[in-house]
Design an enzyme around this catalytic site. Structure first.
Site, mmCIF file in Angstrom:
data_model
loop_
_atom_site.group_PDB
_atom_site.id
_atom_site.type_symbol
_atom_site.label_atom_id
_atom_site.label_comp_id
_atom_site.label_asym_id
_atom_site.label_seq_id
_atom_site.Cartn_x
_atom_site.Cartn_y
_atom_site.Cartn_z
ATOM 1 N N ASP A 24 -15.996 75.375 1.355
ATOM 2 C CA ASP A 24 -17.098 75.587 2.298
ATOM 3 C C ASP A 24 -16.754 76.615 3.375
ATOM 4 O OD1 ASP A 24 -18.739 73.801 1.009
ATOM 5 O OD2 ASP A 24 -18.284 72.124 2.347
ATOM 6 N N ARG B 223 -11.977 65.525 15.944
ATOM 7 C CA ARG B 223 -13.053 66.516 16.117
ATOM 8 C C ARG B 223 -13.193 67.041 17.537
ATOM 9 N NH1 ARG B 223 -12.034 67.564 11.250
ATOM 10 N NH2 ARG B 223 -13.398 66.717 9.641
ATOM 11 N N ASP C 56 -19.415 64.577 11.576
ATOM 12 C CA ASP C 56 -18.526 65.586 12.145
ATOM 13 C C ASP C 56 -19.283 66.723 12.821
ATOM 14 O OD1 ASP C 56 -16.200 64.239 11.532
ATOM 15 O OD2 ASP C 56 -16.058 65.108 9.529
ATOM 16 N N SER D 67 -14.416 64.119 -1.398
ATOM 17 C CA SER D 67 -14.346 64.865 -0.156
ATOM 18 C C SER D 67 -13.331 64.144 0.724
ATOM 19 C CB SER D 67 -15.722 64.888 0.511
ATOM 20 O OG SER D 67 -15.571 65.240 1.864
HETATM 21 N N1 ARG Z 1 -16.926 58.766 7.832
HETATM 22 C C1 ARG Z 1 -15.802 59.202 8.582
HETATM 23 C C2 ARG Z 1 -16.231 59.691 9.936
HETATM 24 O O1 ARG Z 1 -17.374 59.976 10.128
HETATM 25 C C3 ARG Z 1 -14.956 60.185 7.856
HETATM 26 C C4 ARG Z 1 -15.560 61.493 7.515
HETATM 27 C C5 ARG Z 1 -14.529 62.285 6.849
HETATM 28 N N2 ARG Z 1 -14.942 63.490 6.206
HETATM 29 C C6 ARG Z 1 -14.710 63.728 4.907
HETATM 30 N N3 ARG Z 1 -14.921 64.916 4.461
HETATM 31 N N4 ARG Z 1 -14.287 62.824 4.091
HETATM 32 O O2 ARG Z 1 -15.425 59.804 10.819
#
Ligand code: ARG
Length: 387
Positions: A13, A92, A121, A173
């Site tokens: 991405d 983040r 995110d 992912s």
């Molecule tokens: N659901 C989790 C959060 O919102 C993890 C997201 C992680 N991203 C990923 N690409 N797996 O913090």
């Protein structure tokens, strides 16, 4: 030419995003944040330059991550929906903060990230960046570009000679940092399907963990872990050490369906050995030293803190106020906890503290008893009297 600072991971991405932004007329400066994901950063940097970034910043944020984000959340007992230790969520706001700093340094008025429009995110990046600089423009290419599917995106990458290893492409992912690993997509999207063993990288299967338990002792100072088995560790090393020993014993796998900020439920798998051990240990130490009313009252605040982190509200007044509150509560959370790690389970088997409120002479039914049972009668009469 307008400059944009892109948070770059090296994945498909953000690699396509470099080219795509360039085609939209931007000079792209890539920012690679090292939050302990253990990449070959020189290779990632090289890739960014090859695709067309004018410049690349690689910044090691690991120490700041542990000391300023992971530990405060630990001290607050922050766990989202009782299961998620927030590894991704905590990283983040830190990445966004440094991205804004780099934008200022580079005199860029735009930043970009590779998040989709369905996740948390994007919210965390953008809310943090805008709090820190309300004038900052933000582009989320993945939310607006023309590729409808991953296949179209891969076609684009191939057409533009973007060196991305799509053969290695996994159906999952994954987000990883030093505090944990988050896995979603693929078969995991069926909440009834058991996660296949192949998705786990930090933890061995409890079935294959050693047949003998490992005992460890963790010492805390004011709610912050400082020693393992009597030996002092720098914060970052301490986390690594616990990830190793926990991972070897199959500790820290979480399988949950969680409520995302954007309203969807999603099935998520987490691996976080260190977080699992640390939260269990610190909480147990609290039970020994905190008075009953503080303990009960703070529970709702811990939950709230977890929500604030999850919701991307790190840089907000309430979060800052809560840091002060939890710091005060943790003043006496100093002491040592002994844990037994065994085939996926992490159990506290001992605790001690110079601030312990546990008084054996009051609790005992043995000879040392000093509790005067005669007082109980009057206490109970008055306690129940209003009713
Ligand atoms: N659901 C989790 C959060 O919102 C993890 C997201 C992680 N991203 C990923 N690409 N797996 O913090």
């Amino acid at each position: 030419m307008k400059k944009v600072v892109l948070a770059y991971s090296g994945g498909l991405d953000t690699s396509c995003a470099i080219k795509w932004l360039e085609e939209k007329g931007y000079e792209v400066i890539a920012f690679i944040a090292d939050v302990g994901q253990r990449e070959d950063f020189q290779a990632v940097k090289k890739r960014a330059l090859e695709i067309g970034a004018s410049k690349v910043h690689v910044v090691d944020l690991q120490k700041e991550f542990v000391e300023q984000y992971v530990f405060p959340a630990l001290r607050a007992g922050a766990v989202y929906e009782h299961k998620y230790f927030l590894a991704t969520a905590l990283s983040r706001p830190l990445i966004a903060k440094h991205q804004v700093m780099i934008a200022h340094k580079e005199k860029a008025d735009t930043i970009a990230h590779g998040c989709t429009g369905k996740g948390n995110d994007q919210v965390r990046f953008e809310v943090t960046a805008r709090i820190l600089d309300p004038q900052m423009e933000i582009i989320a290419p993945v939310r607006i570009w023309e590729f409808k599917t991953r296949e179209e995106e891969i076609d684009y990458a191939q057409k533009k000679k973007i060196p991305v290893d799509v053969t290695k492409k996994s159906p999952y992912s994954v987000d990883i940092n030093l505090y944990g690993r988050s896995i979603e997509c693929g078969v995991l999207e069926d909440p009834w399907a058991e996660p296949p063993e192949e998705i786990y990288k930090l933890t061995v299967s409890p079935l294959k963990a050693p047949n003998d338990p490992s005992y460890i002792e963790i010492e805390f100072f004011k709610g912050i872990p400082v020693k393992i088995d009597g030996k002092s560790y720098a914060p970052l090393d301490l986390i690594h050490q616990l990830n190793n020993i926990g991972g070897q014993n199959g500790i820290g796998r979480v399988d949950m369906v969680e409520n995302r900020l954007v309203g969807i439920k999603s099935r998520e798998i987490y691996e976080n050995p260190a977080a699992t051990i640390l939260h269990a240990a610190r909480q147990e130490l609290e039970c020994l030293v905190l008075d009953r009313e503080t303990m009960h009252y703070k529970e709702a605040s811990s939950q709230k803190y977890g929500e604030l982190v999850y919701y991307g509200l790190w840089e907000t007044p309430l979060k800052r106020q809560m840091d002060v509150y939890f710091e005060e509560i943790q003043k006496e959370v100093t002491g040592t906890v002994r844990l037994k790690l065994y085939k996926g389970s992490c159990v506290v088997v001992g605790r001690k503290s110079p601030h312990s409120r546990y008084k054996e002479e009051l609790a005992t039914y043995g000879e040392k008893d000093v509790f005067d049972q005669k007082f109980a009668e009057g206490f109970i009469r008055l306690w129940g009297m209003p009713f």
